[in-house]
Design a protein around this motif. Structure first.
Motif, PDB file in Angstrom:
ATOM      1  N   PHE A  54       0.724  -1.216   0.022  1.00  0.00           N
ATOM      2  CA  PHE A  54      -0.161  -0.210   0.211  1.00  0.00           C
ATOM      3  C   PHE A  54       0.944   1.213  -0.084  1.00  0.00           C
ATOM      4  CE2 PHE A  54      -2.189  -3.442   2.234  1.00  0.00           C
ATOM      5  CZ  PHE A  54      -3.176  -3.932   1.327  1.00  0.00           C
ATOM      6  N   SER A  55       0.578   2.349   0.608  1.00  0.00           N
ATOM      7  CA  SER A  55       1.400   3.698   0.628  1.00  0.00           C
ATOM      8  C   SER A  55       2.412   3.547   1.639  1.00  0.00           C
ATOM      9  CB  SER A  55       0.454   4.831   0.725  1.00  0.00           C
ATOM     10  OG  SER A  55      -0.178   4.756   2.105  1.00  0.00           O
ATOM     11  N   ASP A  56       2.033   3.051   3.017  1.00  0.00           N
ATOM     12  CA  ASP A  56       3.388   2.942   4.037  1.00  0.00           C
ATOM     13  C   ASP A  56       3.257   1.868   4.899  1.00  0.00           C
ATOM     14  OD1 ASP A  56       0.770   3.395   5.431  1.00  0.00           O
ATOM     15  OD2 ASP A  56       0.849   5.564   5.266  1.00  0.00           O
ATOM     16  N   ASN A  57       2.543   0.620   4.515  1.00  0.00           N
ATOM     17  CA  ASN A  57       2.680  -0.383   5.433  1.00  0.00           C
ATOM     18  C   ASN A  57       4.036  -1.441   5.091  1.00  0.00           C
ATOM     19  OD1 ASN A  57      -0.482  -0.103   5.157  1.00  0.00           O
ATOM     20  ND2 ASN A  57      -0.394  -1.925   6.512  1.00  0.00           N
ATOM     21  N   TYR A  58       4.474  -1.970   6.385  1.00  0.00           N
ATOM     22  CA  TYR A  58       5.570  -2.725   6.124  1.00  0.00           C
ATOM     23  C   TYR A  58       4.716  -4.259   6.609  1.00  0.00           C
ATOM     24  CZ  TYR A  58       8.827   0.782   6.027  1.00  0.00           C
ATOM     25  OH  TYR A  58       9.620   2.112   5.717  1.00  0.00           O
ATOM     26  N   ILE A  59       5.150  -5.102   5.591  1.00  0.00           N
ATOM     27  CA  ILE A  59       4.620  -6.574   5.906  1.00  0.00           C
ATOM     28  C   ILE A  59       6.324  -7.209   6.236  1.00  0.00           C
ATOM     29  CG2 ILE A  59       4.061  -8.805   4.870  1.00  0.00           C
ATOM     30  CD1 ILE A  59       2.219  -7.049   3.031  1.00  0.00           C
ATOM     31  N   TRP A  60       6.446  -7.632   7.543  1.00  0.00           N
ATOM     32  CA  TRP A  60       7.913  -8.156   7.772  1.00  0.00           C
ATOM     33  C   TRP A  60       8.026  -9.582   7.298  1.00  0.00           C
ATOM     34  CZ3 TRP A  60      11.271  -4.954   8.591  1.00  0.00           C
ATOM     35  CH2 TRP A  60      11.036  -3.680   9.196  1.00  0.00           C
ATOM     36  N   LEU A  61       9.087  -9.905   6.695  1.00  0.00           N
ATOM     37  CA  LEU A  61       9.397 -11.087   6.085  1.00  0.00           C
ATOM     38  C   LEU A  61      10.394 -11.752   7.198  1.00  0.00           C
ATOM     39  CD1 LEU A  61       9.074 -13.182   3.350  1.00  0.00           C
ATOM     40  CD2 LEU A  61      11.451 -12.330   3.103  1.00  0.00           C
ATOM     41  N   LEU A  62      10.259 -13.013   7.526  1.00  0.00           N
ATOM     42  CA  LEU A  62      11.296 -13.704   8.506  1.00  0.00           C
ATOM     43  C   LEU A  62      11.821 -14.664   7.592  1.00  0.00           C
ATOM     44  CD1 LEU A  62       9.173 -12.248  10.286  1.00  0.00           C
ATOM     45  CD2 LEU A  62      10.195 -13.571  12.234  1.00  0.00           C
ATOM     46  N   ALA A  63      12.944 -14.799   7.048  1.00  0.00           N
ATOM     47  CA  ALA A  63      13.398 -15.649   5.941  1.00  0.00           C
ATOM     48  C   ALA A  63      14.433 -16.566   6.725  1.00  0.00           C
ATOM     49  CB  ALA A  63      13.980 -15.195   4.774  1.00  0.00           C
ATOM     50  N   ASP A  64      14.042 -18.058   6.470  1.00  0.00           N
ATOM     51  CA  ASP A  64      14.976 -19.040   6.902  1.00  0.00           C
ATOM     52  C   ASP A  64      15.829 -19.602   5.776  1.00  0.00           C
ATOM     53  OD1 ASP A  64      16.073 -20.547   9.025  1.00  0.00           O
ATOM     54  OD2 ASP A  64      14.951 -22.012   8.219  1.00  0.00           O
ATOM     55  N   ALA A  65      16.948 -19.361   5.475  1.00  0.00           N
ATOM     56  CA  ALA A  65      17.594 -19.998   4.180  1.00  0.00           C
ATOM     57  C   ALA A  65      17.770 -21.586   4.433  1.00  0.00           C
ATOM     58  CB  ALA A  65      18.928 -19.214   4.142  1.00  0.00           C
ATOM     59  N   ASP A  66      18.237 -21.739   5.727  1.00  0.00           N
ATOM     60  CA  ASP A  66      18.242 -23.320   6.044  1.00  0.00           C
ATOM     61  C   ASP A  66      17.090 -24.357   5.482  1.00  0.00           C
ATOM     62  OD1 ASP A  66      20.627 -22.693   6.966  1.00  0.00           O
ATOM     63  OD2 ASP A  66      19.834 -22.966   9.140  1.00  0.00           O
ATOM     64  N   SER A  67      15.730 -23.832   5.844  1.00  0.00           N
ATOM     65  CA  SER A  67      14.732 -24.526   5.538  1.00  0.00           C
ATOM     66  C   SER A  67      14.156 -24.073   4.169  1.00  0.00           C
ATOM     67  CB  SER A  67      13.589 -24.394   6.517  1.00  0.00           C
ATOM     68  OG  SER A  67      13.168 -23.112   6.581  1.00  0.00           O
ATOM     69  N   GLY A  68      14.602 -22.999   3.582  1.00  0.00           N
ATOM     70  CA  GLY A  68      14.136 -22.485   2.387  1.00  0.00           C
ATOM     71  C   GLY A  68      12.683 -22.020   2.438  1.00  0.00           C
ATOM     72  N   THR A  69      12.066 -21.578   3.808  1.00  0.00           N
ATOM     73  CA  THR A  69      10.812 -21.061   4.027  1.00  0.00           C
ATOM     74  C   THR A  69      11.049 -19.742   4.555  1.00  0.00           C
ATOM     75  OG1 THR A  69      10.679 -22.139   5.877  1.00  0.00           O
ATOM     76  CG2 THR A  69       9.773 -23.260   3.859  1.00  0.00           C
ATOM     77  N   ALA A  70       9.754 -19.431   4.841  1.00  0.00           N
ATOM     78  CA  ALA A  70       9.657 -17.795   5.591  1.00  0.00           C
ATOM     79  C   ALA A  70       8.512 -17.765   6.339  1.00  0.00           C
ATOM     80  CB  ALA A  70       9.717 -16.669   4.481  1.00  0.00           C
ATOM     81  N   PHE A  71       8.232 -16.826   7.249  1.00  0.00           N
ATOM     82  CA  PHE A  71       7.209 -16.324   7.825  1.00  0.00           C
ATOM     83  C   PHE A  71       6.813 -14.885   7.408  1.00  0.00           C
ATOM     84  CE2 PHE A  71       5.105 -18.736  11.644  1.00  0.00           C
ATOM     85  CZ  PHE A  71       6.016 -20.060  11.274  1.00  0.00           C
ATOM     86  N   VAL A  72       5.607 -14.549   7.316  1.00  0.00           N
ATOM     87  CA  VAL A  72       5.327 -13.200   7.283  1.00  0.00           C
ATOM     88  C   VAL A  72       4.403 -12.640   8.387  1.00  0.00           C
ATOM     89  CG1 VAL A  72       5.656 -12.849   4.829  1.00  0.00           C
ATOM     90  CG2 VAL A  72       3.420 -13.359   5.575  1.00  0.00           C
ATOM     91  N   VAL A  73       4.590 -11.313   8.703  1.00  0.00           N
ATOM     92  CA  VAL A  73       3.688 -10.731   9.692  1.00  0.00           C
ATOM     93  C   VAL A  73       2.855  -9.650   8.956  1.00  0.00           C
ATOM     94  CG1 VAL A  73       3.663  -9.421  11.792  1.00  0.00           C
ATOM     95  CG2 VAL A  73       5.743 -10.625  11.221  1.00  0.00           C
ATOM     96  N   ASP A  74       1.495  -9.955   9.244  1.00  0.00           N
ATOM     97  CA  ASP A  74       0.385  -8.905   8.904  1.00  0.00           C
ATOM     98  C   ASP A  74       0.480  -8.682   7.199  1.00  0.00           C
ATOM     99  OD1 ASP A  74      -0.669  -8.674  11.233  1.00  0.00           O
ATOM    100  OD2 ASP A  74       0.231  -6.716  11.597  1.00  0.00           O
ATOM    101  N   PRO A  75       0.250  -9.751   6.506  1.00  0.00           N
ATOM    102  CA  PRO A  75       0.133  -9.620   5.084  1.00  0.00           C
ATOM    103  C   PRO A  75      -1.127  -8.994   4.542  1.00  0.00           C
ATOM    104  CG  PRO A  75      -0.435 -12.028   5.489  1.00  0.00           C
ATOM    105  CD  PRO A  75      -0.024 -11.126   6.901  1.00  0.00           C
TER     106      PRO A  75
END
Ligand SMILES: [Zn+2]
Length: 257
Positions: free
Chosen positions: A10-31
């Motif tokens: 949007f104009s000023d939101n941050y969706i935080w990405l928590l990336a884990d290279a070991d597992s090749g997966t991620a979490f996101v906060v408030d998408p």
């Protein structure tokens, strides 16, 4: 090693990405929006393992349905049946694990009644606090009342000073402009304004901040401080001296700033 990065939405939101290279997966906060999340995951070659939701506002949950359909992540969120797609309902004191890091759930009502925050304690403490505590400010009190919001902010203010604060919006310069109006003589605040302006001039996020910086410069965490009361009194704006009265005054002023 966990890599935390902002996804702008949007104009000023941050969706935080928590990336884990070991597992090749991620979490996101408030998408709030799926498209920029999918784009970043594709770019990084990651799948989505989980989602953390802080509260029900559309700009925090609007991307849930599309992300669930595409990745089937495990979705954690508050006890609010109005949010579709929560797999694990969380309450005060609950503990979850994100790539081996334990997070404790804090109920922080005020902005909304369902608002929760996610806190990881340890050598590098982390806080994902949605729209409750912002860099230099706090969320509007939409569903709760000022004393409730103050209590929630106090619970965040009590976290370790080194806690990195990942909020959900880039509101920092506007928040700090207001903070300067409240406390024009706060030197730590003046230094923060200069630093934040330089950061934004480079096109970089001012988030995360940390609890220590917020305690020194964020008026909403300083409602029990004599310096802030004196600053209000000096401007003829002190309507009461308890922290709840001071918070109500400052929040009301900000709403019309
Ligand atoms: Zn919100």
């Amino acid at each position: 090693m966990l890599d935390i990065q902002p996804i702008e939405a949007f104009s000023d939101n941050y969706i935080w990405l928590l990336a884990d290279a070991d597992s090749g997966t991620a979490f996101v906060v408030d998408p709030g929006d799926a498209a920029p999340v999918v784009a970043r995951l594709e770019e990084l070659g990651l799948a989505l393992a989980g989602v953390l939701v802080t509260h029900h506002h559309f700009d925090h949950v609007g991307g849930l349905a599309a992300l669930r359909e595409r990745y089937e992540p495990l979705v954690y969120g508050p006890d609010n049946p109005a949010i579709e797609g929560i797999d694990r309902v969380l309450r005060q004191g609950d503990s979850i694990e994100v790539f081996g890091l334990p997070f404790t759930v804090l109920e922080v009502p005020g902005h909304t009644l369902d608002h929760i925050a996610y806190f990881h304690d340890g050598d590098n403490p982390l806080l994902f606090c949605g729209d409750t505590l912002f860099a230099g400010g706090c969320g509007r009190v939409f569903e709760g009342n000022p004393p409730m919001m103050l209590q929630s902010l106090k619970s965040l203010a009590a976290l370790p000073a080194a806690t990195r604060v990942y909020c959900a919006h880039e509101y920092t310069l506007a928040n700090l402009a207001f903070a300067r109006a409240v406390e024009p003589d706060n030197d730590a605040l003046a230094a923060r304004v200069s630093a934040a302006e330089a950061t934004r001039a480079r096109g970089e996020p001012t988030v995360p901040s940390d609890i220590g910086l917020e305690l020194a410069t964020n008026p909403f965490l300083r409602c029990g401080e004599g310096a802030l009361r004196d600053a209000l009194a000096g401007q003829g704006r002190l309507e009461g001296t308890t922290p709840a009265e001071v918070f109500t005054t400052v929040r009301g002023w900000k709403d019309n700033f």
